[in-house]
Design an enzyme around this catalytic site. Structure first.
Site, PDB file in Angstrom:
ATOM      1  N   ASN A  34      49.868  31.997  27.125  1.00 52.75           N
ATOM      2  CA  ASN A  34      48.560  32.488  27.552  1.00 52.75           C
ATOM      3  C   ASN A  34      48.507  34.012  27.697  1.00 52.75           C
ATOM      4  O   ASN A  34      47.677  34.548  28.398  1.00 52.75           O
ATOM      5  CB  ASN A  34      48.085  31.768  28.811  1.00 52.75           C
ATOM      6  CG  ASN A  34      48.968  32.011  30.010  1.00 52.75           C
ATOM      7  OD1 ASN A  34      49.914  32.790  29.964  1.00 52.75           O
ATOM      8  ND2 ASN A  34      48.657  31.344  31.107  1.00 52.75           N
ATOM      9  N   HIS A  79      50.290  37.627  32.424  1.00 50.51           N
ATOM     10  CA  HIS A  79      50.503  37.160  33.798  1.00 50.51           C
ATOM     11  C   HIS A  79      49.895  38.201  34.715  1.00 50.51           C
ATOM     12  O   HIS A  79      49.962  39.395  34.438  1.00 50.51           O
ATOM     13  CB  HIS A  79      52.005  37.041  34.115  1.00 50.51           C
ATOM     14  CG  HIS A  79      52.283  36.936  35.586  1.00 50.51           C
ATOM     15  ND1 HIS A  79      52.315  35.734  36.242  1.00 50.51           N
ATOM     16  CD2 HIS A  79      52.486  37.893  36.533  1.00 50.51           C
ATOM     17  CE1 HIS A  79      52.546  35.951  37.538  1.00 50.51           C
ATOM     18  NE2 HIS A  79      52.659  37.252  37.730  1.00 50.51           N
ATOM     19  N   TYR A 113      60.074  33.656  38.619  1.00 50.75           N
ATOM     20  CA  TYR A 113      59.280  32.426  38.682  1.00 50.75           C
ATOM     21  C   TYR A 113      59.894  31.372  39.603  1.00 50.75           C
ATOM     22  O   TYR A 113      59.560  30.192  39.509  1.00 50.75           O
ATOM     23  CB  TYR A 113      59.084  31.852  37.275  1.00 50.75           C
ATOM     24  CG  TYR A 113      58.113  32.652  36.443  1.00 50.75           C
ATOM     25  CD1 TYR A 113      56.753  32.648  36.729  1.00 50.75           C
ATOM     26  CD2 TYR A 113      58.548  33.418  35.369  1.00 50.75           C
ATOM     27  CE1 TYR A 113      55.854  33.386  35.972  1.00 50.75           C
ATOM     28  CE2 TYR A 113      57.657  34.159  34.601  1.00 50.75           C
ATOM     29  CZ  TYR A 113      56.312  34.135  34.911  1.00 50.75           C
ATOM     30  OH  TYR A 113      55.424  34.865  34.157  1.00 50.75           O
ATOM     31  N   LYS A 116      52.971  38.912  27.970  1.00 48.60           N
ATOM     32  CA  LYS A 116      54.026  37.950  27.658  1.00 48.60           C
ATOM     33  C   LYS A 116      54.480  38.072  26.198  1.00 48.60           C
ATOM     34  O   LYS A 116      53.837  38.758  25.395  1.00 48.60           O
ATOM     35  CB  LYS A 116      53.522  36.538  27.958  1.00 48.60           C
ATOM     36  CG  LYS A 116      53.234  36.313  29.442  1.00 48.60           C
ATOM     37  CD  LYS A 116      52.738  34.900  29.689  1.00 48.60           C
ATOM     38  CE  LYS A 116      52.502  34.640  31.164  1.00 48.60           C
ATOM     39  NZ  LYS A 116      52.086  33.246  31.416  1.00 48.60           N
ATOM     40  N   GLU A 133      55.820  40.989  43.638  1.00 53.11           N
ATOM     41  CA  GLU A 133      56.052  41.029  42.193  1.00 53.11           C
ATOM     42  C   GLU A 133      56.271  42.453  41.687  1.00 53.11           C
ATOM     43  O   GLU A 133      57.147  42.686  40.850  1.00 53.11           O
ATOM     44  CB  GLU A 133      54.877  40.371  41.460  1.00 53.11           C
ATOM     45  CG  GLU A 133      54.814  38.880  41.691  1.00 53.11           C
ATOM     46  CD  GLU A 133      53.673  38.193  40.970  1.00 53.11           C
ATOM     47  OE1 GLU A 133      53.622  36.964  41.029  1.00 53.11           O
ATOM     48  OE2 GLU A 133      52.833  38.878  40.338  1.00 53.11           O
TER      49      GLU A 133
END
Length: 147
Positions: free
Chosen positions: A114, A117, A51, A11, A128
Site C-alpha cells: 500500500n 506508512h 512493527y 515502502k 516512530e
C-alpha cells in the site's frame, strides 16, 4: 493548530515504482515539509522491531518480509496537524477503500503493498520518529514560498 512531526515511510513498492518524488510532492503541496529523509534497506531486525506491535497478528511475517524486500524512504514530516494530515493524504490502508486522489488510491497495489506508512497518533509519531531518527538528524527550517 499544533505543529507536529510524524513518520512517513515510502515502502518498497513505492520506491520500486519510481514515485518517490511524486509522493514527497504531495506532502509538500499539502503543507507537510520533510525535515529528515533517508533512503535505506531495513534489516529484518529493524522491521521486526518497528512493527513489534503487530507481532501476534497473522500478517506479521509477510509484513516484515515485504518491508525488507527492497529499499524504503524514511521521512519525518512537519506541519500543522501533521499526523492527521499525513493520514488524509495517504488514504485508507486498503487502497480499494481509499478516497480518490490519495496516495494509496493512486499508487498502491493492495492492502499489503500500500505504498506508504504513516504514524497513527501523535504519541506513536514520537516513538516512530525516534526509532529511525535521532533528534540531531531532524532539521527544522522555514519555507520561503515562491511568489
Amino acid at each position: 493548530m499544533a505543529i507536529e512531526r510524524t513518520l512517513s515511510i515510502i515502502k518498497p513498492d513505492g520506491v520500486e515504482k519510481g514515485i518517490i518524488g511524486k509522493i514527497i510532492g504531495r506532502f509538500e503541496e499539502k503543507g507537510l515539509k520533510p525535515v529528515a529523509i533517508r533512503l535505506t534497506q531495513l534489516s529484518k531486525a529493524e522491521a521486526e522491531g518497528f512493527y513489534a506491535v503487530h507481532k501476534a497478528r497473522p500478517f506479521f511475517g509477510d509484513l516484515v518480509k515485504f518491508m525488507t524486500s527492497g529499499p524504503v524512504v524514511l521521512m519525518v514530516l512537519e506541519g500543522e496537524n501533521a499526523v492527521a494530515r499525513n493520514r488524509e493524504i495517504m488514504g485508507a490502508t486498503d487502497p480499494k477503500k481509499a478516497d480518490a486522489g490519495t496516495i494509496r488510491k493512486d499508487f498502491a497495489t493492495d492492502i499489503e503493498k500500500n505504498t506508504v506508512h504513516g504514524s497513527d497518533s501523535a504519541e506513536n509519531a514520537k516513538i516512530e520518529v525516534s526509532y529511525f531518527f535521532p533528534e540531531v538528524q531532524v532539521h527544522a527550517y522555514e519555507w520561503k514560498k515562491l511568489a
